[in-house]
Scaffold this active site. Sequence first.
Site, PDB file in Angstrom:
ATOM      1  N   ASN A   7      41.735  42.520  24.034  1.00  0.00           N
ATOM      2  CA  ASN A   7      42.056  42.585  25.462  1.00  0.00           C
ATOM      3  C   ASN A   7      43.543  42.253  25.586  1.00  0.00           C
ATOM      4  O   ASN A   7      43.930  41.085  25.593  1.00  0.00           O
ATOM      5  CB  ASN A   7      41.175  41.565  26.196  1.00  0.00           C
ATOM      6  CG  ASN A   7      41.434  41.551  27.692  1.00  0.00           C
ATOM      7  OD1 ASN A   7      42.304  42.274  28.195  1.00  0.00           O
ATOM      8  ND2 ASN A   7      40.692  40.727  28.403  1.00  0.00           N
ATOM      9  N   ARG A  94      39.639  46.599  25.809  1.00  0.00           N
ATOM     10  CA  ARG A  94      39.490  46.563  27.251  1.00  0.00           C
ATOM     11  C   ARG A  94      40.697  47.305  27.823  1.00  0.00           C
ATOM     12  O   ARG A  94      41.839  46.948  27.518  1.00  0.00           O
ATOM     13  CB  ARG A  94      39.497  45.123  27.731  1.00  0.00           C
ATOM     14  CG  ARG A  94      39.388  45.052  29.220  1.00  0.00           C
ATOM     15  CD  ARG A  94      39.498  43.635  29.701  1.00  0.00           C
ATOM     16  NE  ARG A  94      39.133  43.589  31.103  1.00  0.00           N
ATOM     17  CZ  ARG A  94      38.960  42.483  31.767  1.00  0.00           C
ATOM     18  NH1 ARG A  94      39.095  41.323  31.163  1.00  0.00           N
ATOM     19  NH2 ARG A  94      38.649  42.506  33.036  1.00  0.00           N
ATOM     20  N   HIS A 183      36.763  44.877  37.342  1.00  0.00           N
ATOM     21  CA  HIS A 183      35.666  44.039  36.822  1.00  0.00           C
ATOM     22  C   HIS A 183      34.401  44.871  36.571  1.00  0.00           C
ATOM     23  O   HIS A 183      33.286  44.332  36.579  1.00  0.00           O
ATOM     24  CB  HIS A 183      35.261  42.919  37.814  1.00  0.00           C
ATOM     25  CG  HIS A 183      36.286  41.870  38.035  1.00  0.00           C
ATOM     26  ND1 HIS A 183      36.543  41.351  39.285  1.00  0.00           N
ATOM     27  CD2 HIS A 183      37.106  41.218  37.192  1.00  0.00           C
ATOM     28  CE1 HIS A 183      37.479  40.428  39.209  1.00  0.00           C
ATOM     29  NE2 HIS A 183      37.844  40.326  37.928  1.00  0.00           N
ATOM     30  N   ARG A 244      45.758  35.607  44.923  1.00  0.00           N
ATOM     31  CA  ARG A 244      45.869  36.892  45.640  1.00  0.00           C
ATOM     32  C   ARG A 244      45.270  36.757  47.033  1.00  0.00           C
ATOM     33  O   ARG A 244      44.252  36.084  47.209  1.00  0.00           O
ATOM     34  CB  ARG A 244      45.112  37.993  44.886  1.00  0.00           C
ATOM     35  CG  ARG A 244      45.775  38.371  43.591  1.00  0.00           C
ATOM     36  CD  ARG A 244      44.960  39.437  42.862  1.00  0.00           C
ATOM     37  NE  ARG A 244      45.011  39.188  41.440  1.00  0.00           N
ATOM     38  CZ  ARG A 244      44.046  39.471  40.590  1.00  0.00           C
ATOM     39  NH1 ARG A 244      42.936  40.043  41.007  1.00  0.00           N
ATOM     40  NH2 ARG A 244      44.177  39.206  39.315  1.00  0.00           N
ATOM     41  N   GLU A 388      32.038  39.966  29.156  1.00  0.00           N
ATOM     42  CA  GLU A 388      32.697  41.268  29.096  1.00  0.00           C
ATOM     43  C   GLU A 388      32.953  41.709  27.661  1.00  0.00           C
ATOM     44  O   GLU A 388      32.866  42.894  27.337  1.00  0.00           O
ATOM     45  CB  GLU A 388      33.994  41.230  29.913  1.00  0.00           C
ATOM     46  CG  GLU A 388      33.685  41.151  31.403  1.00  0.00           C
ATOM     47  CD  GLU A 388      34.858  40.756  32.269  1.00  0.00           C
ATOM     48  OE1 GLU A 388      35.460  41.653  32.849  1.00  0.00           O
ATOM     49  OE2 GLU A 388      35.162  39.557  32.370  1.00  0.00           O
TER      50      GLU A 388
END
Length: 402
Positions: A7, A94, A183, A244, A388
């Site tokens: 990743n 990923r 996601h 965010r 993940e």
Amino acid sequence: MIILVLNCGSSSLKYQVLDMKGDNDYSLLAKGLVERIGDKVGILTHQVTGSDKYKIEKPIPDHTEGIKSVLNLLTDSQHGVLKSLKDIDAVGHRVAHGGEYFFCSVAVNEDVISKIEKCCELAPLHNPANLLGIRAVENLMPGTPQVAVFDTSFHQTMPDYAYMYAIPYEYYDKYKIRRYGFHGTSHKYVAQKACDFTGMDIDKSKIITCHLGNGSSITAVKNGKSVDTSMGFTPVEGVAMGTRCGNIDAGVITFLEEKEHLNASGINALLNKKSGLLGVSELSSDCRDIEEGAASGNAKAALAQEMLYYGIKKYIGSYAAAMGGLDMIVFTGGIGENSSITREQVCEGLEFLGVDFDKDANRGVRGKDAILTKKGSKVTVVAITTNEELVIARDTMNIVKK
Ligand code: AMP
């Protein structure tokens, strides 16, 4: 089958080595993190399962050097888990953005690489790093099969009325501006795992998956397919996150541009790095600090917390309406898996939807799968741990086997 999962971020890379015997039969051999790629001193933290962490500090000028260092460690006589690099059967990456090209994970070839390149404009921090990772593996382990697993692909089933923004259509044609969602691997994985856990048939189910972490997104999953999701063209849309802002009136942006003399990168930093829980609480982006702050009387922390709960609750209501009903709510991610107060507060007042929340069952559930509603509750609420890397390893194994 030994799978290396990579990743790659802009200045970091995470890795795991898994021995995959089947979709649910696997063991994690080692994992680690390379940070500060490109800085004067990089840091590699490596951990073999069952052993202590091992840390190296040295200059790591680029991703190729980072991956080289990881591969050296994996085959090291003292800290390694493999005899040689030939033991790695495949590498799964990923990849942040697959645009409208990819509906599922794919074996990497030149055509796939050129499409990932085309999506760099949509994910300028992440896709170039993902490509560096793919190229580095090509150089260091030529001939090893590689698979790309996209954050966006699960959401490619959304209907156009859910993914379009009401701006002039020409910008969709010209720049592909639309909702993509992120996601995806996590939402897909926890929806299936929650169905397996509760005995629900995913093909006849209306599920809302709440992935709540530093970045948060909520997805409406109808009959196993994503039909809407809260993150949009970028991961800044949706509920308030660590730093965010989530949903905001676009008018605020032009107003602030003028008043604060901000250019595009200033606005970007404001909305992505200085907002969310951090911006409102003026305390921290970390949910644990916010919970502690609110509990000890910090009014701004309490406000940030309330805004988060309220934002999630509104998504649950709107997605239940969008799907025409609701069978299950799934909480996952660092906050969803660990914060019982978040789960309780979000579910408070949802009795009208058929949620009979069990506060006692919810209390203390951390990092494990659990049912959080009383027997007979029309809607089942669950906490489900996500993984993940496992999805990436599974997809890689299944594609390479084919
Ligand atoms: P993630 O991005 O999925 O790793 O999630 C990170 C977020 O999970 C941070 O905001 C953490 O504060 C939050 N988190 C982790 N453990 C807990 C916990 N025990 N209680 C509340 N929040 C937690």
